[in-house]
Design a protein around this motif. Structure first.
Motif, PDB file in Angstrom:
ATOM      1  N   TYR A   1       0.797  -1.224   0.000  1.00 20.21           N
ATOM      2  CA  TYR A   1       0.000   0.000   0.000  1.00 20.21           C
ATOM      3  C   TYR A   1       0.831   1.277   0.000  1.00 20.21           C
ATOM      4  O   TYR A   1       0.263   2.369   0.005  1.00 20.21           O
ATOM      5  CB  TYR A   1      -0.927   0.018   1.227  1.00 20.21           C
ATOM      6  CG  TYR A   1      -1.864  -1.157   1.285  1.00 20.21           C
ATOM      7  CD1 TYR A   1      -2.999  -1.212   0.476  1.00 20.21           C
ATOM      8  CD2 TYR A   1      -1.616  -2.231   2.144  1.00 20.21           C
ATOM      9  CE1 TYR A   1      -3.853  -2.294   0.527  1.00 20.21           C
ATOM     10  CE2 TYR A   1      -2.474  -3.319   2.199  1.00 20.21           C
ATOM     11  CZ  TYR A   1      -3.587  -3.344   1.387  1.00 20.21           C
ATOM     12  OH  TYR A   1      -4.431  -4.418   1.427  1.00 20.21           O
TER      13      TYR A   1
ATOM     14  N   ARG B   1       3.642   4.105  -1.581  1.00 24.35           N
ATOM     15  CA  ARG B   1       3.635   4.821  -2.873  1.00 24.35           C
ATOM     16  C   ARG B   1       4.217   3.987  -3.998  1.00 24.35           C
ATOM     17  O   ARG B   1       3.767   4.074  -5.140  1.00 24.35           O
ATOM     18  CB  ARG B   1       4.420   6.130  -2.734  1.00 24.35           C
ATOM     19  CG  ARG B   1       3.711   7.187  -1.917  1.00 24.35           C
ATOM     20  CD  ARG B   1       4.437   8.504  -2.010  1.00 24.35           C
ATOM     21  NE  ARG B   1       3.710   9.559  -1.314  1.00 24.35           N
ATOM     22  CZ  ARG B   1       4.087  10.823  -1.288  1.00 24.35           C
ATOM     23  NH1 ARG B   1       5.199  11.201  -1.905  1.00 24.35           N
ATOM     24  NH2 ARG B   1       3.361  11.718  -0.641  1.00 24.35           N
TER      25      ARG B   1
ATOM     26  N   TRP C   1      -2.658   3.481  -7.608  1.00 22.38           N
ATOM     27  CA  TRP C   1      -4.125   3.628  -7.614  1.00 22.38           C
ATOM     28  C   TRP C   1      -4.586   4.405  -6.391  1.00 22.38           C
ATOM     29  O   TRP C   1      -5.450   5.292  -6.499  1.00 22.38           O
ATOM     30  CB  TRP C   1      -4.774   2.252  -7.642  1.00 22.38           C
ATOM     31  CG  TRP C   1      -6.275   2.311  -7.741  1.00 22.38           C
ATOM     32  CD1 TRP C   1      -7.022   2.372  -8.874  1.00 22.38           C
ATOM     33  CD2 TRP C   1      -7.199   2.347  -6.642  1.00 22.38           C
ATOM     34  NE1 TRP C   1      -8.362   2.434  -8.570  1.00 22.38           N
ATOM     35  CE2 TRP C   1      -8.504   2.419  -7.202  1.00 22.38           C
ATOM     36  CE3 TRP C   1      -7.073   2.320  -5.267  1.00 22.38           C
ATOM     37  CZ2 TRP C   1      -9.649   2.467  -6.415  1.00 22.38           C
ATOM     38  CZ3 TRP C   1      -8.212   2.368  -4.479  1.00 22.38           C
ATOM     39  CH2 TRP C   1      -9.483   2.434  -5.041  1.00 22.38           C
ATOM     40  N   LEU C   2      -4.045   4.094  -5.232  1.00 24.36           N
ATOM     41  CA  LEU C   2      -4.421   4.813  -4.002  1.00 24.36           C
ATOM     42  C   LEU C   2      -4.051   6.282  -4.107  1.00 24.36           C
ATOM     43  O   LEU C   2      -4.814   7.160  -3.686  1.00 24.36           O
ATOM     44  CB  LEU C   2      -3.731   4.173  -2.798  1.00 24.36           C
ATOM     45  CG  LEU C   2      -4.190   2.753  -2.422  1.00 24.36           C
ATOM     46  CD1 LEU C   2      -3.271   2.168  -1.360  1.00 24.36           C
ATOM     47  CD2 LEU C   2      -5.627   2.772  -1.927  1.00 24.36           C
ATOM     48  N   GLN C   3      -2.881   6.562  -4.660  1.00 26.95           N
ATOM     49  CA  GLN C   3      -2.434   7.953  -4.781  1.00 26.95           C
ATOM     50  C   GLN C   3      -3.303   8.730  -5.757  1.00 26.95           C
ATOM     51  O   GLN C   3      -3.621   9.902  -5.533  1.00 26.95           O
ATOM     52  CB  GLN C   3      -0.976   7.978  -5.230  1.00 26.95           C
ATOM     53  CG  GLN C   3      -0.295   9.321  -5.041  1.00 26.95           C
ATOM     54  CD  GLN C   3       1.199   9.240  -5.282  1.00 26.95           C
ATOM     55  OE1 GLN C   3       1.732   8.185  -5.594  1.00 26.95           O
ATOM     56  NE2 GLN C   3       1.873  10.360  -5.137  1.00 26.95           N
ATOM     57  N   SER C   4      -3.721   8.068  -6.836  1.00 29.18           N
ATOM     58  CA  SER C   4      -4.576   8.755  -7.818  1.00 29.18           C
ATOM     59  C   SER C   4      -5.952   9.060  -7.250  1.00 29.18           C
ATOM     60  O   SER C   4      -6.619   9.992  -7.701  1.00 29.18           O
ATOM     61  CB  SER C   4      -4.707   7.884  -9.077  1.00 29.18           C
ATOM     62  OG  SER C   4      -5.396   6.669  -8.785  1.00 29.18           O
ATOM     63  N   HIS C   5      -6.391   8.294  -6.252  1.00 26.42           N
ATOM     64  CA  HIS C   5      -7.684   8.529  -5.606  1.00 26.42           C
ATOM     65  C   HIS C   5      -7.535   9.259  -4.268  1.00 26.42           C
ATOM     66  O   HIS C   5      -8.504   9.340  -3.505  1.00 26.42           O
ATOM     67  CB  HIS C   5      -8.420   7.209  -5.385  1.00 26.42           C
ATOM     68  CG  HIS C   5      -8.921   6.581  -6.653  1.00 26.42           C
ATOM     69  ND1 HIS C   5      -8.091   5.878  -7.530  1.00 26.42           N
ATOM     70  CD2 HIS C   5     -10.165   6.544  -7.212  1.00 26.42           C
ATOM     71  CE1 HIS C   5      -8.806   5.439  -8.541  1.00 26.42           C
ATOM     72  NE2 HIS C   5     -10.063   5.832  -8.391  1.00 26.42           N
ATOM     73  N   ASP C   6      -6.337   9.776  -4.009  1.00 22.03           N
ATOM     74  CA  ASP C   6      -6.063  10.561  -2.791  1.00 22.03           C
ATOM     75  C   ASP C   6      -6.400   9.775  -1.519  1.00 22.03           C
ATOM     76  O   ASP C   6      -7.029  10.290  -0.591  1.00 22.03           O
ATOM     77  CB  ASP C   6      -6.844  11.880  -2.819  1.00 22.03           C
ATOM     78  CG  ASP C   6      -6.285  12.895  -1.814  1.00 22.03           C
ATOM     79  OD1 ASP C   6      -5.093  12.797  -1.470  1.00 22.03           O
ATOM     80  OD2 ASP C   6      -7.046  13.770  -1.365  1.00 22.03           O
ATOM     81  N   ILE C   7      -5.985   8.506  -1.504  1.00 17.85           N
ATOM     82  CA  ILE C   7      -6.184   7.647  -0.332  1.00 17.85           C
ATOM     83  C   ILE C   7      -4.818   7.318   0.254  1.00 17.85           C
ATOM     84  O   ILE C   7      -3.955   6.777  -0.445  1.00 17.85           O
ATOM     85  CB  ILE C   7      -6.931   6.342  -0.703  1.00 17.85           C
ATOM     86  CG1 ILE C   7      -8.303   6.668  -1.306  1.00 17.85           C
ATOM     87  CG2 ILE C   7      -7.077   5.442   0.529  1.00 17.85           C
ATOM     88  CD1 ILE C   7      -9.039   5.452  -1.835  1.00 17.85           C
ATOM     89  N   GLN C   8      -4.620   7.653   1.507  1.00 16.45           N
ATOM     90  CA  GLN C   8      -3.343   7.383   2.160  1.00 16.45           C
ATOM     91  C   GLN C   8      -3.509   6.257   3.183  1.00 16.45           C
ATOM     92  O   GLN C   8      -4.321   6.357   4.106  1.00 16.45           O
ATOM     93  CB  GLN C   8      -2.800   8.637   2.852  1.00 16.45           C
ATOM     94  CG  GLN C   8      -1.407   8.435   3.442  1.00 16.45           C
ATOM     95  CD  GLN C   8      -0.810   9.716   3.997  1.00 16.45           C
ATOM     96  OE1 GLN C   8      -1.423  10.784   3.917  1.00 16.45           O
ATOM     97  NE2 GLN C   8       0.394   9.621   4.550  1.00 16.45           N
ATOM     98  N   ILE C   9      -2.745   5.195   2.998  1.00 15.31           N
ATOM     99  CA  ILE C   9      -2.778   4.051   3.901  1.00 15.31           C
ATOM    100  C   ILE C   9      -1.550   4.045   4.815  1.00 15.31           C
ATOM    101  O   ILE C   9      -1.678   3.972   6.042  1.00 15.31           O
ATOM    102  CB  ILE C   9      -2.849   2.723   3.112  1.00 15.31           C
ATOM    103  CG1 ILE C   9      -4.078   2.713   2.197  1.00 15.31           C
ATOM    104  CG2 ILE C   9      -2.866   1.536   4.067  1.00 15.31           C
ATOM    105  CD1 ILE C   9      -5.386   2.706   2.928  1.00 15.31           C
TER     106      ILE C   9
ATOM    107  N   PRO D   1      -5.292   4.274   8.648  1.00 13.02           N
ATOM    108  CA  PRO D   1      -5.694   3.006   8.023  1.00 13.02           C
ATOM    109  C   PRO D   1      -4.597   1.954   8.010  1.00 13.02           C
ATOM    110  O   PRO D   1      -4.867   0.762   8.193  1.00 13.02           O
ATOM    111  CB  PRO D   1      -6.083   3.436   6.595  1.00 13.02           C
ATOM    112  CG  PRO D   1      -6.504   4.853   6.739  1.00 13.02           C
ATOM    113  CD  PRO D   1      -5.592   5.424   7.774  1.00 13.02           C
TER     114      PRO D   1
END
Length: 279
Positions: free
Chosen positions: A122, A124, A131-139, A144
């Motif tokens: 998860y 960078r 995919w997470l970065q393109s949807h502005d989701i930080q794990i 999380p």
């Protein structure tokens, strides 16, 4: 006519005392003396500084974050553990041994390695990172990621406590209830759950203890940012590194208190289980 005791019995008479002495000495060196030192360091300047350390903003945030991690991880692992235990104990299927091995995975690998696995998935540069970065989701380096790490390391306890109880309990009462017209949900609540309640509660206590005390995996994925991604075990390490020894030992006393509560509850459940077995 008198007979002398065999020499071997005389030589062996001191063995139990020697073994007990070795065990007690080991416990004192490894557990009791360090625990006494923690309490001494926390209270050596009095109760006032101890309470003052427990009211610090960063400590309160770390305690709240630790509680929140446990509150989220315990229900997740309870649902997973019950489903996994039911599937494994009630059905024979190909790959059953592999599923059991996967459930036991957190027991066999280092928590630091588990945290690194989460970063590689998860982060960078991980598999899901773009995919997470393109949807502005930080794990990673966020809450999380800490939840994922805590849930992973505390995953096996409920399943491992419930599986043997379900296997010993058998299917007879459940089949009888189904014959009388009960549906699966009614069978679970009225037949299965009462039979596994002590094992389930035991697993919940162990899950909570592991979730609140986890350090390695959470340290890797959290970034250990004070008042943001710092759990209570991480607070202890950070405060000690900053030479705030009183604050570190005060937080350690709270963790020790949680451990004592866990041990007491564990003992109560074990005695309840023994009484039930006798009955």
């Amino acid at each position: 006519m008198t007979t002398d005791k065999p020499k071997s019995s005389k030589n062996q008479s001191f063995v139990p005392g020697l073994l007990i002495g070795i065990a007690v000495s080991y416990l004192f060196l490894v557990q009791y003396i360090p625990a006494i030192n923690v309490f001494y360091q926390a209270f050596k300047k009095g109760v006032g500084p101890f309470i003052e350390n427990l009211t610090r903003t960063d400590f309160l945030h770390a305690a709240w974050l630790t509680l929140l991690l446990a509150v989220i991880a315990i229900p997740l692992n309870t649902v997973f553990g019950l489903c996994a235990a039911w599937a494994i104990a009630r059905h024979k299927f190909p790959g059953r041994a592999i599923v059991l091995s996967i459930i036991d995975l957190p027991f066999s690998i280092s928590p630091v390695v588990a945290g690194l696995m989460i970063v590689l998935l998860y982060g960078r540069q991980g598999w899901f990172g773009p995919w997470l970065q393109s949807h502005d989701i930080q794990i990673i380096f966020a809450f999380p990621g800490m939840v994922l790490a805590t849930a992973f390391v505390s995953m096996p306890f409920v399943a491992r406590e419930v599986i043997p109880i379900l296997e010993e309990f058998g299917k007879d009462q459940e089949e009888a209830a189904r014959t009388l017209g009960a549906n699966d949900w009614q069978i679970f609540w009225r037949v299965t759950l009462p039979s596994i309640r002590w094992g389930l509660l035991y697993g919940l206590i162990l899950t909570n203890a592991r979730a609140m005390g986890e350090f390695g995996a959470v340290s890797v994925v959290s970034g250990n940012i004070a008042s943001r991604t710092q759990s209570l075990p991480l607070f202890v390490e950070d405060a000690y590194k900053q030479y705030e020894t009183e604050a570190a030992f005060s937080a350690a006393v709270l963790l020790a208190f949680l451990a004592v509560v866990t041990l007491v509850l564990k003992e109560i459940i074990e005695r309840k289980t023994q009484i039930k077995d006798v009955e």
